[in-house]
Design a protein around this motif. Structure first.
Motif, mmCIF file in Angstrom:
data_model
loop_
_atom_site.group_PDB
_atom_site.id
_atom_site.type_symbol
_atom_site.label_atom_id
_atom_site.label_comp_id
_atom_site.label_asym_id
_atom_site.label_seq_id
_atom_site.Cartn_x
_atom_site.Cartn_y
_atom_site.Cartn_z
ATOM 1 N N PHE A 172 77.132 -40.930 -22.813
ATOM 2 C CA PHE A 172 76.348 -41.886 -23.592
ATOM 3 C C PHE A 172 75.323 -41.204 -24.508
ATOM 4 C CE2 PHE A 172 77.845 -44.295 -19.929
ATOM 5 C CZ PHE A 172 78.320 -45.451 -20.529
ATOM 6 N N ALA A 173 75.005 -39.941 -24.244
ATOM 7 C CA ALA A 173 73.984 -39.243 -25.034
ATOM 8 C C ALA A 173 74.558 -38.472 -26.211
ATOM 9 C CB ALA A 173 73.196 -38.296 -24.134
ATOM 10 N N GLU A 174 75.877 -38.403 -26.350
ATOM 11 C CA GLU A 174 76.494 -37.511 -27.331
ATOM 12 C C GLU A 174 76.086 -37.762 -28.795
ATOM 13 O OE1 GLU A 174 78.311 -34.690 -26.446
ATOM 14 O OE2 GLU A 174 77.466 -35.351 -24.545
ATOM 15 N N PRO A 175 75.979 -39.021 -29.267
ATOM 16 C CA PRO A 175 75.591 -39.196 -30.679
ATOM 17 C C PRO A 175 74.218 -38.613 -31.002
ATOM 18 C CG PRO A 175 76.526 -41.217 -29.792
ATOM 19 C CD PRO A 175 76.325 -40.307 -28.630
ATOM 20 N N PHE A 176 73.259 -38.817 -30.111
ATOM 21 C CA PHE A 176 71.918 -38.288 -30.360
ATOM 22 C C PHE A 176 71.861 -36.780 -30.136
ATOM 23 C CE2 PHE A 176 71.090 -42.791 -29.635
ATOM 24 C CZ PHE A 176 70.272 -43.063 -30.721
ATOM 25 N N PHE A 177 72.721 -36.280 -29.256
ATOM 26 C CA PHE A 177 72.842 -34.826 -29.108
ATOM 27 C C PHE A 177 73.327 -34.237 -30.424
ATOM 28 C CE2 PHE A 177 74.870 -31.262 -26.306
ATOM 29 C CZ PHE A 177 73.893 -30.389 -26.729
ATOM 30 N N ALA A 178 74.282 -34.930 -31.081
ATOM 31 C CA ALA A 178 74.776 -34.479 -32.380
ATOM 32 C C ALA A 178 73.652 -34.425 -33.400
ATOM 33 C CB ALA A 178 75.877 -35.412 -32.873
ATOM 34 N N ALA A 179 72.793 -35.440 -33.406
ATOM 35 C CA ALA A 179 71.672 -35.464 -34.350
ATOM 36 C C ALA A 179 70.788 -34.244 -34.166
ATOM 37 C CB ALA A 179 70.860 -36.745 -34.166
ATOM 38 N N SER A 180 70.477 -33.907 -32.916
ATOM 39 C CA SER A 180 69.605 -32.755 -32.664
ATOM 40 C C SER A 180 70.270 -31.446 -33.083
ATOM 41 C CB SER A 180 69.211 -32.692 -31.182
ATOM 42 O OG SER A 180 70.317 -32.414 -30.350
ATOM 43 N N ILE A 181 71.584 -31.329 -32.862
ATOM 44 C CA ILE A 181 72.307 -30.101 -33.221
ATOM 45 C C ILE A 181 72.335 -29.900 -34.731
ATOM 46 C CG2 ILE A 181 74.590 -29.003 -33.278
ATOM 47 C CD1 ILE A 181 75.124 -30.304 -30.529
ATOM 48 N N VAL A 182 72.783 -30.913 -35.466
ATOM 49 C CA VAL A 182 72.990 -30.761 -36.903
ATOM 50 C C VAL A 182 71.654 -30.676 -37.646
ATOM 51 C CG1 VAL A 182 74.079 -31.723 -38.962
ATOM 52 C CG2 VAL A 182 75.200 -31.967 -36.745
ATOM 53 N N ILE A 183 70.678 -31.474 -37.253
ATOM 54 C CA ILE A 183 69.377 -31.421 -37.928
ATOM 55 C C ILE A 183 68.707 -30.078 -37.684
ATOM 56 C CG2 ILE A 183 67.083 -32.456 -38.103
ATOM 57 C CD1 ILE A 183 68.394 -35.137 -37.338
ATOM 58 N N TYR A 184 68.854 -29.550 -36.489
ATOM 59 C CA TYR A 184 68.320 -28.206 -36.228
ATOM 60 C C TYR A 184 68.940 -27.201 -37.200
ATOM 61 C CZ TYR A 184 67.295 -23.813 -33.840
ATOM 62 O OH TYR A 184 66.867 -22.535 -33.565
ATOM 63 N N CYS A 185 70.252 -27.282 -37.404
ATOM 64 C CA CYS A 185 70.933 -26.374 -38.339
ATOM 65 C C CYS A 185 70.472 -26.595 -39.778
ATOM 66 C CB CYS A 185 72.449 -26.552 -38.230
ATOM 67 S SG CYS A 185 73.160 -26.003 -36.660
ATOM 68 N N VAL A 186 70.191 -27.850 -40.145
ATOM 69 C CA VAL A 186 69.643 -28.155 -41.469
ATOM 70 C C VAL A 186 68.314 -27.433 -41.659
ATOM 71 C CG1 VAL A 186 68.579 -29.989 -42.860
ATOM 72 C CG2 VAL A 186 70.811 -30.363 -41.793
ATOM 73 N N PHE A 187 67.440 -27.533 -40.668
ATOM 74 C CA PHE A 187 66.121 -26.899 -40.758
ATOM 75 C C PHE A 187 66.236 -25.381 -40.794
ATOM 76 C CE2 PHE A 187 63.734 -30.698 -38.649
ATOM 77 C CZ PHE A 187 63.934 -31.442 -39.812
ATOM 78 N N VAL A 188 67.191 -24.839 -40.053
ATOM 79 C CA VAL A 188 67.407 -23.388 -40.091
ATOM 80 C C VAL A 188 67.831 -22.961 -41.490
ATOM 81 C CG1 VAL A 188 68.899 -21.510 -39.270
ATOM 82 C CG2 VAL A 188 67.887 -23.099 -37.635
ATOM 83 N N GLY A 189 68.748 -23.713 -42.096
ATOM 84 C CA GLY A 189 69.184 -23.403 -43.450
ATOM 85 C C GLY A 189 68.036 -23.436 -44.447
#
Length: 472
Positions: free
Chosen positions: A389-406
């Motif tokens: 049930f947590a996977e969509p929000f886990f995705a948000a944290s993963i991809v946004i973290y990568c956005v900020f790293v970029g």
């Protein structure tokens, strides 16, 4: 020239890019990384099932020290990203000579760091299982597994650094292919290293297969050997074959620049501290799980491996986001940064929501492939379904973290990750574990990942991470 190369050149050249072209670029950069990530997990899945066939204790021995192996691999990754983000920005600004100069500094500095990490890891290998409160019946195997892994750390860093350099330059196919190759090699090595010489049946024919019968030690040797073999072609592709990064393109003599090191530390240090504390939190989580017994340790480890099938696509999309945002930042394209960040995040959430449904439906089969022990299967299935049930929000944290790293902004996402992990997940896990066992630990994890994803979405929409870019 590939379509992705043409579209990336448009970013650097200041040309307009349509929504369809943006989507095309995201897909072209994401798909190879996603396939490589999923293939990697599938191979680790097979790897874990090989060890799982030996029984609960060998599985628990690897599961006990696994979070610490992630810690050292993550520190290597933080070092690599400190340089590759700078390379992405220079490429976006069409300053390829400086990009190559940063790359050279990355190899020199990175190797020095990797040898220091190797010495540290080897030094703590034998007391480590005791520190993690593992049972005496698994401590010896756990120590040997971690010791063998420690000697592979320089190869881990070289593989990560070379792959990240190629990816931020727009070349995702070669590192993705090598990632798949490494996984195939890992399984192949394990096939011969873990098991004894035995007779197997292939199409009705009895064949004697050689084996070293090394058990847990064989699994560690297989993983170490695959990193060593995989690092070499990646180094070759990055240094000699890349259209942008090949060192033969340099006309001027190499000059050491401490500013590149300082910038790498500025970018990578928050990531390294985050990884240390995040993996430290994983270690604390393992310490919470360890007293629950070897069945819980093994189920915990197997469920993490199985769940990886769901969140690895998120990391694949995240790698595309790092490249696209990094080059857009270097080109000073604010609108593109905004557009690419939002598109990659929503695509990632959609893909991982679908994967969450798959994980819930097929949890028994996913865990069943990893262990023949019924108690492990039952417990692993239950906790995977909690996590789905947590996977969509886990995705948000993963991809946004990568956005900020970029974007070169690594402090804020590190604070979000650390605060959420330590204050929410571990606190809830410590409260729930004594009463609800491993199910309570994973319920705490699901709540924390949802909370973390919401915090990242709020931070993304506020847009302050783009403050260094002027409005177009």
């Amino acid at each position: 020239m590939a379509v992705s190369d043409t579209l990336l050149a448009k970013i650097r050249g200041g040309e307009q890019i349509t929504t369809a072209e943006k989507l095309n670029l995201i897909v072209q950069l994401s798909i190879p990384s996603m396939l490589a990530q999923v293939t990697t997990v599938l191979m680790f899945y097979i790897d874990a099932s090989m060890v799982g066939s030996l029984g609960a204790n060998p599985s628990a021995a690897i599961g006990l020290v696994e979070p610490v192996t992630w810690l050292f691999a993550s520190l290597s990754s933080a070092c690599s990203m400190g340089f590759s983000v700078q390379v992405a920005h220079f490429i976006g600004a069409n300053d390829f000579e400086k990009a190559r100069a940063v790359m050279r500094h990355g190899y020199i500095f990175g190797l020095a760091i990797s040898f220091a990490l190797m010495i540290l890891a080897a030094a703590v290998a034998f007391p480590l299982p005791g520190w993690l409160k593992g049972g005496t019946d698994i401590q010896h195997d756990a120590s040997l597994y971690f010791l063998i892994f420690s000697f592979a750390i320089p190869f881990v860093l070289l593989e990560q650094l070379s792959a990240s350099m190629l990816k931020v330059s727009g070349d995702v196919r070669r590192p993705s292919f090598i990632a798949v190759l490494m996984c195939v090699l890992d399984v192949t090595f394990n096939f011969f290293f873990i098991f004894p010489t035995r007779t197997i049946e292939v199409f009705g024919i009895q064949i004697e297969v050689f084996g070293l019968n090394l058990g847990v030690k064989g699994a560690a040797l297989g993983t170490a050997s695959s990193f060593a073999v995989g690092a070499l072609p990646l180094i070759y592709f990055a240094i000699f074959r890349s259209k942008i990064l090949a060192w033969k393109l340099d006309k001027e003599r190499f000059v050491w620049m401490w500013s590149y090191i300082r910038n790498a530390v500025k970018i990578g240090a928050p990531m390294a501290v985050q990884q240390m504390l995040m993996n430290g939190a994983q270690v604390v989580s393992t310490m919470i799980v360890a007293p629950l017994g070897n069945i819980s340790i093994a189920a915990h480890s197997f469920a993490i491996t199985a769940e990886s099938l769901c969140y690895m696509p998120g990391y694949g999309i995240g790698e595309a986001a790092t490249t696209l945002v990094g080059q857009s930042m270097g080109a000073q394209r604010r609108e593109l940064c905004y557009s690419f960040s939002h598109m990659t995040v929503f695509i990632g959430m959609g893909v991982m929501a679908l994967m969450g449904v798959v994980m819930y439906a097929f949890a028994p089969e996913m865990i069943g492939r990893l262990s023949p022990v019924e108690e492990i299967r039952e417990l692993g299935t239950a906790i995977l379904r909690i996590e789905a049930f947590a996977e969509p929000f886990f995705a948000a944290s993963i991809v946004i973290y990568c956005v900020f790293v970029g974007a070169g902004n690594t402090i804020r996402p590190s604070i979000i990750n650390l605060g959420s992990m330590w204050l929410v997940r571990l606190t809830l896990a410590a409260i729930l574990a004594p009463t609800y066992g491993l199910r309570g630990v994973w319920f705490a994890m699901a709540i924390e990942l949802t909370f973390r994803g919401i915090l990242f979405l709020i931070s993304l929409f506020r847009g302050s991470w783009m403050k260094n870019l002027q409005k177009e």
